[in-house]
Design an enzyme around this catalytic site. Structure first.
Site, PDB file in Angstrom:
ATOM      1  N   ARG B  49       0.819  -1.216   0.000  1.00 54.28           N
ATOM      2  CA  ARG B  49       0.000   0.000   0.000  1.00 54.28           C
ATOM      3  C   ARG B  49       0.851   1.263   0.000  1.00 54.28           C
ATOM      4  O   ARG B  49       0.570   2.214  -0.741  1.00 54.28           O
ATOM      5  CB  ARG B  49      -0.966   0.009   1.193  1.00 54.28           C
ATOM      6  CG  ARG B  49      -2.126  -0.935   1.064  1.00 54.28           C
ATOM      7  CD  ARG B  49      -1.743  -2.400   1.052  1.00 54.28           C
ATOM      8  NE  ARG B  49      -1.071  -2.842   2.271  1.00 54.28           N
ATOM      9  CZ  ARG B  49      -0.338  -3.943   2.381  1.00 54.28           C
ATOM     10  NH1 ARG B  49      -0.106  -4.717   1.334  1.00 54.28           N
ATOM     11  NH2 ARG B  49       0.229  -4.290   3.522  1.00 54.28           N
ATOM     12  N   CYS B  83      -4.935  -3.101   8.338  1.00 55.81           N
ATOM     13  CA  CYS B  83      -3.847  -2.346   7.710  1.00 55.81           C
ATOM     14  C   CYS B  83      -4.305  -0.899   7.692  1.00 55.81           C
ATOM     15  O   CYS B  83      -5.253  -0.565   6.971  1.00 55.81           O
ATOM     16  CB  CYS B  83      -3.572  -2.835   6.296  1.00 55.81           C
ATOM     17  SG  CYS B  83      -2.352  -1.807   5.416  1.00 55.81           S
ATOM     18  N   THR B  85      -2.707   1.753   6.531  1.00 56.19           N
ATOM     19  CA  THR B  85      -2.402   2.400   5.251  1.00 56.19           C
ATOM     20  C   THR B  85      -3.463   2.078   4.201  1.00 56.19           C
ATOM     21  O   THR B  85      -3.834   2.939   3.387  1.00 56.19           O
ATOM     22  CB  THR B  85      -1.010   1.943   4.750  1.00 56.19           C
ATOM     23  OG1 THR B  85      -0.078   1.970   5.835  1.00 56.19           O
ATOM     24  CG2 THR B  85      -0.512   2.850   3.647  1.00 56.19           C
ATOM     25  N   THR B 126       3.133   4.054   8.955  1.00 59.28           N
ATOM     26  CA  THR B 126       4.005   4.002   7.781  1.00 59.28           C
ATOM     27  C   THR B 126       4.085   5.389   7.146  1.00 59.28           C
ATOM     28  O   THR B 126       3.220   6.249   7.367  1.00 59.28           O
ATOM     29  CB  THR B 126       3.471   3.041   6.694  1.00 59.28           C
ATOM     30  OG1 THR B 126       2.224   3.548   6.227  1.00 59.28           O
ATOM     31  CG2 THR B 126       3.299   1.638   7.239  1.00 59.28           C
ATOM     32  N   LYS B 166       7.601  -7.646   8.854  1.00 59.70           N
ATOM     33  CA  LYS B 166       7.112  -8.221   7.587  1.00 59.70           C
ATOM     34  C   LYS B 166       8.082  -9.264   7.031  1.00 59.70           C
ATOM     35  O   LYS B 166       7.694 -10.096   6.214  1.00 59.70           O
ATOM     36  CB  LYS B 166       6.867  -7.122   6.553  1.00 59.70           C
ATOM     37  CG  LYS B 166       5.589  -6.316   6.827  1.00 59.70           C
ATOM     38  CD  LYS B 166       5.333  -5.320   5.706  1.00 59.70           C
ATOM     39  CE  LYS B 166       4.189  -4.355   6.027  1.00 59.70           C
ATOM     40  NZ  LYS B 166       2.853  -4.981   6.040  1.00 59.70           N
ATOM     41  N   CYS B 197       0.179   1.391  12.704  1.00 57.76           N
ATOM     42  CA  CYS B 197       0.461   0.431  11.628  1.00 57.76           C
ATOM     43  C   CYS B 197       0.264  -0.915  12.289  1.00 57.76           C
ATOM     44  O   CYS B 197       0.765  -1.139  13.405  1.00 57.76           O
ATOM     45  CB  CYS B 197       1.882   0.577  11.109  1.00 57.76           C
ATOM     46  SG  CYS B 197       2.419  -0.866  10.146  1.00 57.76           S
TER      47      CYS B 197
END
Lengths: 234, 234
Positions: B49, B83, B85, B126, B166, B197
């Protein structure tokens, strides 16, 4: 084209989340996009499996089929059931779908034979699972010697599974029960323990007692990762 | 008839499992059958994203819609996206479905105003989320004062999110980075921290630093539990 996983879940909901975490953390992946696509139907409405097997409780298969149909619609390539006891109903479910189930009892028994050759396993499971004899049959097929808890130990396990994990209550007050089950079985010859109810890996990771343990939820995750064409992280 | 939850997941996969666990552990339930039915499409194929927002990366909406259609087929009554974002794309997704999304930025900002009236929030998110200005807008709407990390702090956060969580790598080596981000913001007036986030609650629970923290994943879970007609465990 890599394959996808369908989780027929809700038996129980925390065990379902535990399986999803194990699939994610055991997959060798360096970013989001290297992970496996997983579909979950966490169907909390599925009636209790042990009650159905032992006490003529409501048949869980219709609600299990409802979840199965959703996973088919999503396009799952293989199916996992994070509930050992539920595998008693596997033949009826497999007859209803072309998608292959990964049988947790088979992959766990194979793993026991690989990891602990010649050693004696203790089967820690619900009274329902033990009554079906499914683990005993799979372990026999692999030539794995085993023993099961006595009545008193079994009552302590069922207390941990039903009255604490499934009731979302703290496990710490039952630490002595857990230790006494392991010690009792060890005293009668157990070399390691199969956490053969998907609530028990949660007990084992919370109440840190010495094993060694074989975790069927991990074995299910490992088998599914490999089935889908991914690598297991070392 | 109680309602069900659909999780449009995979952004990332560990954050998706974290949301599922929070829904299960925050629901007041004494047995499996008192839990909420939850459908998950953990679609790891959704393009990044932040890359799409900042660098003209691949549009994530088609893969998000693929997951959305699966959740519709399963019969979800509300939708969650673990999420922050991804919420930049929410208007395009909501236009495609009748099922209401629960907006994590809105419920989190409301919670900040309730829990910490008059106090200053630091938005940890983010670079993509910060660039959209979505948190800033929602916090302004609630009258919540806030500040954001400086460039150096932001680089440390992105390292934790992308290079460690991640990438499924250990977080411990970055403990000093995490502490210095919190200390720096605290020094400039932050009274508490929004873990904006979905990888950051994982950082916060692993690297135990003093907050206080507001966890949007928990707020999403809380809002969905109440939407579905269940009670949140105290």
């Amino acid at each position: 084209m890599k394959k996808t996983i369908g989780i027929l879940g809700g038996m129980g909901p925390l065990a379902t989340a535990d399986l999803l975490i194990k699939i994610v953390t055991m997959t060798k992946a360096a970013c989001d996009n290297e992970h496996i696509r997983v579909f979950v139907d966490d169907n909390a409405a599925i009636p209790d499996r042990t009650a159905a097997i032992l006490h003529g409780g409501e048949d869980p298969v219709p609600e299990m089929l409802s979840a199965l149909r959703n996973l088919e619609k999503c396009g799952a390539d293989c199916l996992l059931m994070p509930c050992n006891t539920a595998h008693y109903f596997l033949p009826r479910l497999q007859a209803e779908t072309e998608i292959p189930f990964i049988n947790v009892l088979s992959v766990t028994s194979e793993r026991c034979a690989d990891l602990h050759p010649g050693k004696t396993a203790a089967i820690l499971a619900t009274t329902g699972t033990l009554a079906t004899g499914l683990y005993q049959k799979e372990l026999n097929a692999q030539g794995v010697p085993f023993l099961v808890p006595n009545e008193e130990e079994q009552a302590k396990l069922m207390h941990l599974i039903y009255d604490l994990v499934k009731a979302s209550l703290p496990l710490r007050p039952a630490a002595q029960d857990w230790r006494s089950v392991l010690d009792g079985l060890r005293g009668r010859g157990a070399d390691y323990f199969i956490l053969g109810c998907t609530e028990l890996p949660i007990v084992a990771s919370t109440l840190e007692e010495e094993g060694p343990f074989v975790d069927p939820t991990e074995e299910m995750a490992r088998a599914a990762i490999l089935f889908c064409g991914y690598e297991v992280k070392e």
